[in-house]
Scaffold this motif. Structure first.
Motif, PDB file in Angstrom:
ATOM      1  N   GLY A  54       0.677  -1.088  -0.017  1.00  0.00           N
ATOM      2  CA  GLY A  54       0.061   0.134  -0.005  1.00  0.00           C
ATOM      3  C   GLY A  54       0.782   1.177   0.067  1.00  0.00           C
ATOM      4  O   GLY A  54       1.482   1.673  -0.918  1.00  0.00           O
ATOM      5  N   PRO A  55       0.848   2.126   1.193  1.00  0.00           N
ATOM      6  CA  PRO A  55       1.429   3.458   0.888  1.00  0.00           C
ATOM      7  C   PRO A  55       2.933   3.358   1.443  1.00  0.00           C
ATOM      8  O   PRO A  55       3.651   4.363   1.391  1.00  0.00           O
ATOM      9  CB  PRO A  55       0.828   3.870   2.189  1.00  0.00           C
ATOM     10  N   TYR A  56       3.376   2.217   1.382  1.00  0.00           N
ATOM     11  CA  TYR A  56       5.008   2.044   1.581  1.00  0.00           C
ATOM     12  C   TYR A  56       5.734   2.015   0.416  1.00  0.00           C
ATOM     13  O   TYR A  56       6.819   2.464   0.362  1.00  0.00           O
ATOM     14  CB  TYR A  56       5.243   0.791   2.087  1.00  0.00           C
ATOM     15  N   VAL A  57       5.251   2.113  -0.790  1.00  0.00           N
ATOM     16  CA  VAL A  57       5.641   2.091  -2.124  1.00  0.00           C
ATOM     17  C   VAL A  57       6.018   3.471  -2.670  1.00  0.00           C
ATOM     18  O   VAL A  57       7.109   3.788  -2.950  1.00  0.00           O
ATOM     19  CB  VAL A  57       4.864   1.307  -3.173  1.00  0.00           C
ATOM     20  N   PRO A  58       5.223   4.467  -2.580  1.00  0.00           N
ATOM     21  CA  PRO A  58       5.454   5.809  -3.052  1.00  0.00           C
ATOM     22  C   PRO A  58       6.681   6.310  -2.452  1.00  0.00           C
ATOM     23  O   PRO A  58       6.741   6.383  -1.218  1.00  0.00           O
ATOM     24  CB  PRO A  58       4.296   6.573  -3.010  1.00  0.00           C
ATOM     25  N   ASP A  59       7.514   7.047  -3.292  1.00  0.00           N
ATOM     26  CA  ASP A  59       8.838   7.577  -2.983  1.00  0.00           C
ATOM     27  C   ASP A  59       9.933   6.635  -2.092  1.00  0.00           C
ATOM     28  O   ASP A  59      10.750   7.306  -1.709  1.00  0.00           O
ATOM     29  CB  ASP A  59       8.501   8.911  -2.091  1.00  0.00           C
ATOM     30  N   ALA A  60       9.664   5.505  -2.161  1.00  0.00           N
ATOM     31  CA  ALA A  60      10.705   4.582  -1.727  1.00  0.00           C
ATOM     32  C   ALA A  60      11.721   4.345  -2.556  1.00  0.00           C
ATOM     33  O   ALA A  60      11.900   4.399  -3.658  1.00  0.00           O
ATOM     34  CB  ALA A  60       9.693   2.879  -1.715  1.00  0.00           C
ATOM     35  N   VAL A  61      13.077   4.293  -1.785  1.00  0.00           N
ATOM     36  CA  VAL A  61      14.201   3.776  -2.385  1.00  0.00           C
ATOM     37  C   VAL A  61      14.241   2.259  -2.168  1.00  0.00           C
ATOM     38  O   VAL A  61      14.255   1.843  -0.976  1.00  0.00           O
ATOM     39  CB  VAL A  61      15.259   4.420  -1.713  1.00  0.00           C
ATOM     40  N   GLY A  62      14.598   1.379  -2.997  1.00  0.00           N
ATOM     41  CA  GLY A  62      14.385   0.086  -2.971  1.00  0.00           C
ATOM     42  C   GLY A  62      15.633  -0.740  -3.786  1.00  0.00           C
ATOM     43  O   GLY A  62      16.030  -0.311  -4.674  1.00  0.00           O
ATOM     44  N   ALA A  63      15.521  -2.246  -3.554  1.00  0.00           N
ATOM     45  CA  ALA A  63      16.034  -3.067  -4.253  1.00  0.00           C
ATOM     46  C   ALA A  63      15.496  -4.151  -4.599  1.00  0.00           C
ATOM     47  O   ALA A  63      14.734  -4.741  -3.790  1.00  0.00           O
ATOM     48  CB  ALA A  63      17.621  -3.348  -3.689  1.00  0.00           C
TER      49      ALA A  63
END
Length: 199
Positions: A54-63
């Motif tokens: 849900g809301p944890y994805v927008p603007d995230a830095v990930g791998a």
């Protein structure tokens, strides 16, 4: 005169389709090569996972470790992740992934053409990471080394989401600081979402 048929380039028959299911590229169809151990996360599992996130994805830095087709990382970028590093050592898969990132105009995509464990043990990471996808080839049994490498250095942001996809009989142990949020099975696949809580 008989109509001539255009010859398909060698290897076209070994290409697989990938459909993005949400976000700005929803419905876009991409292609990736058939490589040993490459097993993209299916549509239904991806849909469930991103409902969890849900809301944890927008603007995230990930791998996206062991990226393969890049299905998980591309889905995250489509849904608003800011930066996503894709680790893939197979030359054909990495080339296809680079092409798909260019095709989508995914400026937040960072292709790391190297082994995921090598990358985790380097200093070339856009840390801290808010979102990590861990879905290695099942036969390689790389869950524990990957978990240990993630936990050994300060790569994770407080509250980071870590997704692990494995066989139902796969055995591994996560640190106490990783709290299990959701777990589900689909056939022979078990998938779990954890959240990292800093001490």
């Amino acid at each position: 005169m008989a109509k001539q048929t255009r010859r398909q380039p060698a290897g076209d028959s070994l290409r697989q389709p990938l459909r993005l299911i949400g976000g700005q590229w929803r419905g876009r169809k991409l292609q990736f090569p058939l490589c040993d151990g490459l097993r993209p996360t299916g549509d239904r599992i991806r849909e469930t996972l991103f409902n969890w996130l849900g809301p944890y994805v927008p603007d995230a830095v990930g791998a996206d470790l062991f990226a393969g087709s890049g299905a998980l990382g591309l889905e995250a970028l489509s849904r608003g992740a800011r930066v996503m590093s894709f680790c893939e050592r197979d030359p054909a898969a990495a080339k296809a992934l680079a092409g798909n990132l260019a095709l989508l105009g995914a400026s937040g995509g960072r292709l790391q053409h190297m082994d995921a464990l090598q990358w985790l043990n380097s200093s070339k990471i856009d840390a801290p990471l808010d979102l990590v996808f861990l879905d290695p080839p099942f036969a390689a049994d790389l869950w524990q080394p990957s978990i240990d490498a993630l936990a050994a250095r300060p790569w994770l942001a407080d509250g980071a989401a870590i997704y692990i996809e494995s066989g139902v009989d796969s055995v591994f142990q996560v640190p106490d600081s990783w709290e299990l949020h959701r777990e589900k099975r689909a056939g022979s696949v078990c998938y779990r979402l954890y959240f990292y809580r800093a001490d």
